[in-house]
Design a protein around this motif. Structure first.
Motif, PDB file in Angstrom:
ATOM      1  N   GLN A  61      -1.235   4.152  -4.497  1.00 27.41           N
ATOM      2  CA  GLN A  61      -1.570   4.802  -3.230  1.00 27.41           C
ATOM      3  C   GLN A  61      -2.622   3.976  -2.499  1.00 27.41           C
ATOM      4  OE1 GLN A  61      -3.050   8.821  -3.617  1.00 27.41           O
ATOM      5  NE2 GLN A  61      -2.027   9.429  -1.720  1.00 27.41           N
ATOM      6  N   GLY A  62      -2.420   3.735  -1.221  1.00 24.14           N
ATOM      7  CA  GLY A  62      -3.350   2.916  -0.451  1.00 24.14           C
ATOM      8  C   GLY A  62      -4.701   3.576  -0.282  1.00 24.14           C
ATOM      9  N   VAL A  63      -5.741   2.741  -0.159  1.00 26.13           N
ATOM     10  CA  VAL A  63      -7.101   3.255  -0.023  1.00 26.13           C
ATOM     11  C   VAL A  63      -7.477   3.537   1.423  1.00 26.13           C
ATOM     12  CG1 VAL A  63      -7.892   2.105  -2.112  1.00 26.13           C
ATOM     13  CG2 VAL A  63      -8.081   0.916   0.087  1.00 26.13           C
ATOM     14  N   GLY A  64      -6.681   3.063   2.381  1.00 21.85           N
ATOM     15  CA  GLY A  64      -7.010   3.266   3.775  1.00 21.85           C
ATOM     16  C   GLY A  64      -5.905   2.727   4.668  1.00 21.85           C
ATOM     17  N   PRO A  65      -6.104   2.773   5.987  1.00 24.05           N
ATOM     18  CA  PRO A  65      -5.079   2.335   6.929  1.00 24.05           C
ATOM     19  C   PRO A  65      -4.638   0.895   6.694  1.00 24.05           C
ATOM     20  CG  PRO A  65      -6.861   3.481   8.067  1.00 24.05           C
ATOM     21  CD  PRO A  65      -7.319   3.285   6.657  1.00 24.05           C
ATOM     22  N   ARG A  66      -3.335   0.684   6.638  1.00 32.08           N
ATOM     23  CA  ARG A  66      -2.696  -0.629   6.481  1.00 32.08           C
ATOM     24  C   ARG A  66      -2.991  -1.285   5.137  1.00 32.08           C
ATOM     25  NH1 ARG A  66      -0.856  -3.194  10.931  1.00 32.08           N
ATOM     26  NH2 ARG A  66       0.740  -3.775   9.447  1.00 32.08           N
ATOM     27  N   ALA A  67      -3.595  -0.569   4.186  1.00 31.11           N
ATOM     28  CA  ALA A  67      -3.920  -1.181   2.899  1.00 31.11           C
ATOM     29  C   ALA A  67      -2.670  -1.608   2.147  1.00 31.11           C
ATOM     30  CB  ALA A  67      -4.749  -0.227   2.048  1.00 31.11           C
ATOM     31  N   THR A  68      -1.629  -0.774   2.180  1.00 29.02           N
ATOM     32  CA  THR A  68      -0.405  -1.127   1.468  1.00 29.02           C
ATOM     33  C   THR A  68       0.291  -2.313   2.131  1.00 29.02           C
ATOM     34  OG1 THR A  68       0.753   0.589   2.731  1.00 29.02           O
ATOM     35  CG2 THR A  68      -0.038   1.184   0.534  1.00 29.02           C
ATOM     36  N   ALA A  69       0.284  -2.359   3.457  1.00 30.39           N
ATOM     37  CA  ALA A  69       0.890  -3.482   4.167  1.00 30.39           C
ATOM     38  C   ALA A  69       0.148  -4.779   3.864  1.00 30.39           C
ATOM     39  CB  ALA A  69       0.892  -3.214   5.671  1.00 30.39           C
ATOM     40  N   ALA A  70      -1.177  -4.715   3.795  1.00 30.78           N
ATOM     41  CA  ALA A  70      -1.972  -5.906   3.510  1.00 30.78           C
ATOM     42  C   ALA A  70      -1.704  -6.412   2.100  1.00 30.78           C
ATOM     43  CB  ALA A  70      -3.454  -5.597   3.695  1.00 30.78           C
TER      44      ALA A  70
END
Length: 286
Positions: free
Chosen positions: A40-49
Motif C-alpha cells: 500500500q502506498g504511503v502517499g500520493p503517487r507513491a506507487t507510481a514512483a
C-alpha cells in the motif's frame, strides 16, 4: 480496497492465503504456488514512483529487481523473492553489478525515472525529483535544504547549527569531489532494501532518480549492510573494469552523502538523527 482486492484486480489468479509481511506490505499466495507482494502506498503517487523506479533500474538487467505486476493510486503488486542468507560471493557480485547499473546514467541530476512523478517518496518522506544544472545545486535545493527547514521548524537545530548546513551547501562544489555525470541510482540503498536471495542480491523499494553514485555507497554504509566490505570491494573493482573508477577521496565524502538520509530521518523521526546529521556536516567541513 484491501490487499486481496488489489491482487485480484491488478494481478489476477486464485488467492489461497494472505499474511502481513510488515507494515502496509502483504504476502499473497496464489494457486499453483506463486506468491506476490501487495504494498500500500504511503502517499500520493507513491506507487507510481516506485513502479517507475523498479522498471527503470531493472531494464538493463545489471541488478535484479522485482517485476511489477500492476499498480493503481493506492496499491503496488509485484513479484515476491524468497529471502536467503548473505554470502561474501554474492556481496562481491552485487557490488560489481551495482557499478554497472550506476553507469547506465540518467538524463540529469534529479531526473525522475521515465514515467515517474517528480513528487516521489523515500520511505515515508516526500522527495522531490527535479533536474538541477549540476549535482551541488540539486543536492542543496532538493536533498538538504527542504529537510533542514523541516528540522528547524521542529526546533531540532539552533540558528547557528542551521547556518552550518547552509554554509555546507554554499561549499558543495568544493567539498563534493570532482564532477561526475549523473548516475542511475537506487536512492535508498540501506540494508533493508538489499535483499539476499538464493540467486544473489536483489534491490527492492527504490527511491530512484538521477543522482551521485557515491550516494548509494554512502547509504549502504549508514545502517550496517551485511557483507559490506565485499560489496564495496566488488564495486570498486567493477567501476575500474568499466573505465570509471571512483574518484579519490570518496570514502572521506561518505558523511556528505549521508546528510540527506540523516536529515530526512530527523525530519520524520526526531532528534537522534539530527545529532548524527550535525556530526556529518561538521566532518564534511573539516
Amino acid at each position: 480496497m484491501n490487499a486481496r482486492e488489489a491482487v485480484e484486480r491488478l494481478r489476477g489468479g486464485e488467492i489461497t492465503g494472505i499474511r502481513q509481511w510488515g507494515g502496509s506490505i502483504f504476502l499473497v499466495s496464489l494457486d499453483g504456488g506463486e506468491a506476490v507482494i501487495a504494498k500500500q502506498g504511503v502517499g500520493p503517487r507513491a506507487t507510481a514512483a516506485e513502479a517507475a523506479g523498479l522498471r527503470w533500474l531493472a531494464e538493463s538487467g545489471d541488478v535484479p529487481l522485482p517485476q511489477v505486476h500492476g499498480y493503481d493510486d493506492e496499491w503496488l503488486v509485484m513479484q515476491f523473492i524468497p529471502p536467503a542468507s548473505p554470502s561474501p560471493e554474492a556481496g562481491e557480485t552485487f557490488g560489481r553489478r551495482l557499478a554497472k547499473l550506476h553507469l547506465r546514467g540518467a538524463d540529469g541530476y534529479g531526473s525522475p525515472p521515465p514515467g515517474g512523478p517528480a513528487d516521489a517518496w523515500m520511505g515515508v518522506a516526500p522527495m522531490r525529483n527535479e533536474v538541477g544544472p549540476d549535482w551541488p545545486s540539486f543536492y542543496a535545493q532538493h536533498r538538504i535544504l527542504p529537510y533542514l527547514r523541516d528540522c528547524v521548524d521542529q526546533q531540532l537545530f539552533s540558528k547557528d547549527e542551521a547556518q552550518l548546513f547552509e554554509q555546507l551547501c554554499d561549499r558543495l562544489g568544493e567539498v563534493g569531489g570532482p564532477p561526475e555525470p549523473p548516475a542511475r541510482v537506487h536512492g535508498d540503498a540501506w540494508s533493508g532494501n538489499v535483499h539476499w536471495a538464493s540467486d544473489g542480491v536483489w534491490l527492492i523499494d527504490p527511491a530512484a532518480h538521477g543522482g551521485h553514485r557515491e550516494g548509494d555507497l554512502a547509504m549502504l554504509q549508514l545502517f550496517g549492510t551485511s557483507q559490506l566490505s565485499h560489496i564495496l570491494g566488488g564495486y570498486a573493482e567493477g567501476a575500474r573494469d568499466e573505465g570509471a573508477p571512483l574518484a579519490d577521496g570518496w570514502r572521506d565524502r561518505v558523511p556528505l552523502h549521508q546528510l540527506f538520509p540523516l536529515l530526512m530521518h530527523a525530519a520524520v523521526f526526531g532528534g537522534g538523527y539530527a545529532r548524527q546529521a550535525l556530526t556529518a556536516a561538521r566532518a564534511t567541513l573539516r
